[in-house]
Design a protein around this motif. Sequence first.
Motif, PDB file in Angstrom:
ATOM      1  N   VAL A   1      -0.319  -1.280   9.144  1.00  0.00           N
ATOM      2  CA  VAL A   1      -0.097  -2.664   8.741  1.00  0.00           C
ATOM      3  C   VAL A   1       1.372  -3.062   8.758  1.00  0.00           C
TER       4      VAL A   1
ATOM      5  N   LEU B   1      -6.254  -0.922  11.844  1.00  0.00           N
ATOM      6  CA  LEU B   1      -5.827  -1.971  10.917  1.00  0.00           C
ATOM      7  C   LEU B   1      -4.359  -2.253  11.215  1.00  0.00           C
TER       8      LEU B   1
ATOM      9  N   ILE C   1      -4.149  -8.093   9.769  1.00  0.00           N
ATOM     10  CA  ILE C   1      -3.909  -8.731   8.485  1.00  0.00           C
ATOM     11  C   ILE C   1      -2.412  -8.927   8.297  1.00  0.00           C
ATOM     12  N   LYS C   2      -2.047  -9.785   7.374  1.00  0.00           N
ATOM     13  CA  LYS C   2      -0.632  -9.962   7.041  1.00  0.00           C
ATOM     14  C   LYS C   2      -0.126  -8.712   6.340  1.00  0.00           C
TER      15      LYS C   2
ATOM     16  N   ASP D   1      -0.794  -4.965  11.774  1.00  0.00           N
ATOM     17  CA  ASP D   1       0.026  -6.108  11.378  1.00  0.00           C
ATOM     18  C   ASP D   1      -0.311  -7.295  12.287  1.00  0.00           C
ATOM     19  N   ASP D   2      -0.518  -8.469  11.691  1.00  0.00           N
ATOM     20  CA  ASP D   2      -0.897  -9.618  12.524  1.00  0.00           C
ATOM     21  C   ASP D   2       0.212 -10.058  13.478  1.00  0.00           C
TER      22      ASP D   2
ATOM     23  N   GLN E   1      -8.618  -4.899  13.438  1.00  0.00           N
ATOM     24  CA  GLN E   1      -8.484  -5.996  12.480  1.00  0.00           C
ATOM     25  C   GLN E   1      -7.010  -6.227  12.197  1.00  0.00           C
TER      26      GLN E   1
ATOM     27  N   GLN F   1      -3.359  -8.151   0.735  1.00  0.00           N
ATOM     28  CA  GLN F   1      -4.318  -8.092   1.834  1.00  0.00           C
ATOM     29  C   GLN F   1      -4.740  -6.656   2.127  1.00  0.00           C
ATOM     30  N   ARG F   2      -3.787  -5.742   2.062  1.00  0.00           N
ATOM     31  CA  ARG F   2      -4.109  -4.337   2.334  1.00  0.00           C
ATOM     32  C   ARG F   2      -4.972  -3.752   1.220  1.00  0.00           C
TER      33      ARG F   2
ATOM     34  N   ARG G   1      -7.080  -5.380  -0.650  1.00  0.00           N
ATOM     35  CA  ARG G   1      -8.424  -5.943  -0.492  1.00  0.00           C
ATOM     36  C   ARG G   1      -9.215  -5.187   0.574  1.00  0.00           C
ATOM     37  N   PHE G   2      -8.541  -4.830   1.663  1.00  0.00           N
ATOM     38  CA  PHE G   2      -9.222  -4.080   2.726  1.00  0.00           C
ATOM     39  C   PHE G   2      -9.738  -2.736   2.203  1.00  0.00           C
TER      40      PHE G   2
END
Length: 341
Positions: free
Chosen positions: A7, A35, A56-57, A37-38, A54, A62-63, A65-66
């Motif tokens: 991420v 997983l 994510i920010k 980094d966006d 996937q 966010q991490r 929650r994943f």
Amino acid sequence: MILLDAVYINMGGGKVLLDHLMTELENTNEKVFYLLDDRVQNNHIPVKQTNKVQFIKAGFVQRARFYKNNKNSFSSILCFGNYPPLYKTSAKVFTYFHQSLFLELPEDLSLKQKWVYGLKALILKIKIQNTDYWMVQSDKIKNALAKKFKISENKILEMPFYPRLPDTKQVDKIENTYTYIGDAFVSKNHRILIEAFSEFYQKFHKGELILTISNREKEIIDLIADKQMKNIPIKNVGMVDRTKVSEILQCAEYVVYPSLAESFGLSIIEAIEKDCKIIGADLPYMHAACEPSLLFNPCDKKSLVEALSLSLQKDIKKSTSKIPNKIFEIINLLTHHANQR
């Protein structure tokens, strides 16, 4: 299924290593979930249809929650960004640690930067039990990590790895050509290199310095422009791809490495593979990575000027690497534990 959690990786040497990891994982028959980094959404290694990605920010919320939603979804996990999972999982977890600033802070960092890195190190300490093993790039980092966070050394695996640079046209080295690959983050210490090279050139009228600094580093870009106005031969080619890096190193006689903090120093290894001589900071990371050709004190401009001056001699020894490449050992660990489930 294997999870590769990267991420916090989106640029620089970390992104190069991430691409290499993904490429090798894609060469296996294992199912892999990435997983990411966006910020790499349009710049990542293509994956097979059987695998998942996937974006994510790059933030804790966010991490977290994943991991809360996927605590039992994976058989093995590689966290490739210093931090273990934010929740305990049922998987075998490996955390790749490569941020030396969590272990020791250079004195010249600002108070704000010291506070930020101190906070990040505290978060790491809180979540330290959420990983089974740590992976590091050198014995120096292994010892410092064990001491700082009271981790048993048998839980820390030395697993350096790196991709080879693309092959480029074979050309002769350009005498008295110096380069430093990387963007101008504070710890990379570009300013002292630019000032020392300028003084060296004004004394000997020999040499050219080639840098790869992005336009967002305005202060250093302006410094380079000022030196160019004074006819100092410093060229900034900007952030370039790995083929261009290979071409630069193919021609350069020396790589100068004034960085104040490194866990690995990918460009050191790449430079030696391209037969460059290393003028290196006299710091533990440098001695862990290689036997440099010349050494200097990275906090002392005069010391670097002296090292550059010595480089004009004809009998300077070659640099040699000390780093093995353990990419396949990493892949084997992940796939082995994936197949245990």
